[in-house]
Design an enzyme around this catalytic site. Structure first.
Site, PDB file in Angstrom:
ATOM      1  N   ASP A  11       1.796   0.898  11.699  1.00 18.24           N
ATOM      2  CA  ASP A  11       1.755   1.267  13.126  1.00 18.24           C
ATOM      3  C   ASP A  11       1.554   0.063  14.053  1.00 18.24           C
ATOM      4  O   ASP A  11       1.779   0.180  15.257  1.00 18.24           O
ATOM      5  CB  ASP A  11       0.617   2.270  13.380  1.00 18.24           C
ATOM      6  CG  ASP A  11       0.728   3.499  12.496  1.00 18.24           C
ATOM      7  OD1 ASP A  11       1.844   3.785  12.028  1.00 18.24           O
ATOM      8  OD2 ASP A  11      -0.296   4.168  12.264  1.00 18.24           O
TER       9      ASP A  11
ATOM     10  N   ARG B 215       7.122   4.114   4.650  1.00 15.83           N
ATOM     11  CA  ARG B 215       5.946   3.485   4.051  1.00 15.83           C
ATOM     12  C   ARG B 215       6.202   3.056   2.602  1.00 15.83           C
ATOM     13  O   ARG B 215       5.306   2.509   1.961  1.00 15.83           O
ATOM     14  CB  ARG B 215       4.762   4.465   4.084  1.00 15.83           C
ATOM     15  CG  ARG B 215       4.284   4.808   5.463  1.00 15.83           C
ATOM     16  CD  ARG B 215       2.791   4.881   5.548  1.00 15.83           C
ATOM     17  NE  ARG B 215       2.178   5.642   4.496  1.00 15.83           N
ATOM     18  CZ  ARG B 215       1.449   6.756   4.671  1.00 15.83           C
ATOM     19  NH1 ARG B 215       1.290   7.238   5.887  1.00 15.83           N
ATOM     20  NH2 ARG B 215       0.883   7.356   3.671  1.00 15.83           N
TER      21      ARG B 215
HETATM   22  O1  F6P Z   1      -1.009   5.164   9.859  1.00 17.00           O
HETATM   23  C1  F6P Z   1       0.158   5.147   9.112  1.00 17.00           C
HETATM   24  C2  F6P Z   1       0.877   6.461   9.231  1.00 17.00           C
HETATM   25  O2  F6P Z   1       2.050   6.368   8.445  1.00 17.00           O
HETATM   26  C3  F6P Z   1       1.199   6.907  10.651  1.00 17.00           C
HETATM   27  O3  F6P Z   1       2.339   6.277  11.185  1.00 17.00           O
HETATM   28  C4  F6P Z   1       1.370   8.383  10.446  1.00 17.00           C
HETATM   29  O4  F6P Z   1       1.080   9.061  11.652  1.00 17.00           O
HETATM   30  C5  F6P Z   1       0.356   8.712   9.374  1.00 17.00           C
HETATM   31  O5  F6P Z   1       0.089   7.501   8.704  1.00 17.00           O
HETATM   32  C6  F6P Z   1       0.787   9.751   8.351  1.00 17.00           C
HETATM   33  O6  F6P Z   1      -0.291   9.989   7.507  1.00 17.00           O
HETATM   34  P1  F6P Z   1      -0.249  10.762   6.105  1.00 17.00           P
HETATM   35  O7  F6P Z   1       0.440   9.885   5.117  1.00 17.00           O
HETATM   36  O8  F6P Z   1      -1.669  10.985   5.777  1.00 17.00           O
HETATM   37  O9  F6P Z   1       0.525  12.015   6.342  1.00 17.00           O
END
Ligand code: F6P
Length: 365
Positions: free
Chosen positions: A137, A288
């Site tokens: 982010d 990610r």
């Molecule tokens: O903080 C990283 C992030 O990928 C954000 O961009 C997103 O809002 C969140 O984590 C999603 O989280 P999770 O993987 O817990 O659903």
């Protein structure tokens, strides 16, 4: 100089990202060279509370530079509010006591804003910590950039490139949702790099009429496709007025609620208001995954080894931030509890406007 850290513990917390393994390798190799014993804590702060801690040897951190994710595992658990057998408990004391039992002189926490706050709490409870700013982010304060951002931006950019060819073949508008939590850095960076025609950010609540005028003007000029990059936290002017904030996203993530993608909502609004054919796609966790870019590998290795140096000097309770081209130690209290959003006079916004990208509303520079 006498090494101040005999034993160091490393944990990764919050959402994972490319570059975590590269950073762990940087810390561990720098520490081992100085004779520091290195232990890995599994699954973030939960592993510390549950005492799931393993010794790391040189071979354990060899060959992992390019690997995505984190071999230590991660979780969003916070020591002061942790579900234990279904009941929420304050496990801070247990975390501190386990760190002591394992003779940790320093705990290195790799994570985003939540992790910075949790590390600060453990410091206040008596532990010495060092943090690294990790998140796709890019919203951690007191660092020019967080690691993971460059890799995710590359993925977002490639996705926009691919959407361009199909959108242009079918003369469609395609809305692409990009992560970023409450900040628009990722959508803005990937949107500019991918040449998106519209970029919607949480920092600039959008005016749908303004967006539609832009899309119709493109059609009028025989540009028969459009790409709209939407940050997951983007909100309309009406939503902003009615009190919905991109902060609402926080609760949805923590609770693990499955919401309608922002891209789907925006696509429907455009289709209704502009009467053009629209499709949407939400990149989600694809952003990610996978191997870090060369820029992130370099940044992680620099930040990791800097943490190794600080640890030897006994300069604890700081975050390693990148300022210009230098990795610096920033006092943790200057970071914890803050969020770095896109300022409305940021040069990237001006850049976008200069290439005729619609940012959802009129901006003055
Ligand atoms: O903080 C990283 C992030 O990928 C954000 O961009 C997103 O809002 C969140 O984590 C999603 O989280 P999770 O993987 O817990 O659903």
């Amino acid at each position: 100089m006498k090494n101040k850290t005999k034993t160091v513990g490393i944990l990764t917390s919050g959402g994972d990202c490319p570059g975590l393994n590269a950073a762990i390798r940087g810390i561990a190799k720098a520490a081992m060279q100085q004779g520091t014993k290195v232990v890995g804590i599994q699954d973030g702060f939960r592993g510390l509370v549950e005492n799931r801690i393993m010794n790391l040897e040189d071979k354990d951190v060899s060959g992992i530079l390019t690997h995505g994710g984190t071999f230590l595992g991660s979780s969003r658990d916070k020591p002061h509010k942790m579900k234990m057998g279904g009941v929420q408990m304050d496990m801070t004391e247990v975390a501190v006591s386990n760190a002591r039992k394992n003779h940790l002189d320093c705990l290195i926490c790799l994570g985003g804003n939540g992790t910075q706050k949790n590390a600060m709490r453990l410091h206040e409870a008596g532990l010495d910590v060092i943090t690294l700013p990790k998140t796709i982010d890019n919203d951690v304060a007191e660092t020019d950039i967080t690691f993971g951002f460059d890799s995710a931006m590359a993925i977002g950019t490639e996705a926009i490139d691919r959407l361009h060819t199909t959108a242009s073949s079918h003369h469609r508008a395609i809305v692409c949702e990009i992560m970023g939590h409450k900040a628009g850095w990722l959508a803005l960076g990937a949107g500019i790099a991918g040449g998106a025609d519209v970029i919607l950010l949480p920092e600039i609540p959008y005016n749908m009429n303004y967006v539609v005028d832009h899309l119709l003007a493109r059609r009028h000029h025989n540009k028969r496709f459009s790409i709209i990059a939407v940050a997951e936290g983007a909100i309309s002017k009406e939503e902003a007025k009615s009190g919905k904030k991109s902060d609402d996203l926080e609760d949805e993530i923590v609770e693990g609620l499955i919401q309608e993608p922002t891209a789907s909502r925006v696509a429907r609004e455009i289709q209704q208001a502009a009467g053009i054919e629209v499709r949407y796609t939400s990149l989600g966790h694809v952003q990610r995954g996978g191997s870090p870019t060369a820029t992130d590998r370099l940044l992680c290795t620099r930040m990791g080894t800097k943490a190794g140096e600080l640890m030897v000097e006994g300069r604890y309770n700081v975050m390693v931030g990148l300022k210009g081209d230098t990795c610096e130690a920033v006092p943790l209290e200057e970071v914890a509890g803050k969020t770095k959003r896109v300022p409305l006079d940021h040069r990237w916004l001006k850049t976008a406007v200069l290439v005729d990208t619609c940012l959802g509303d009129k901006l003055k520079f």
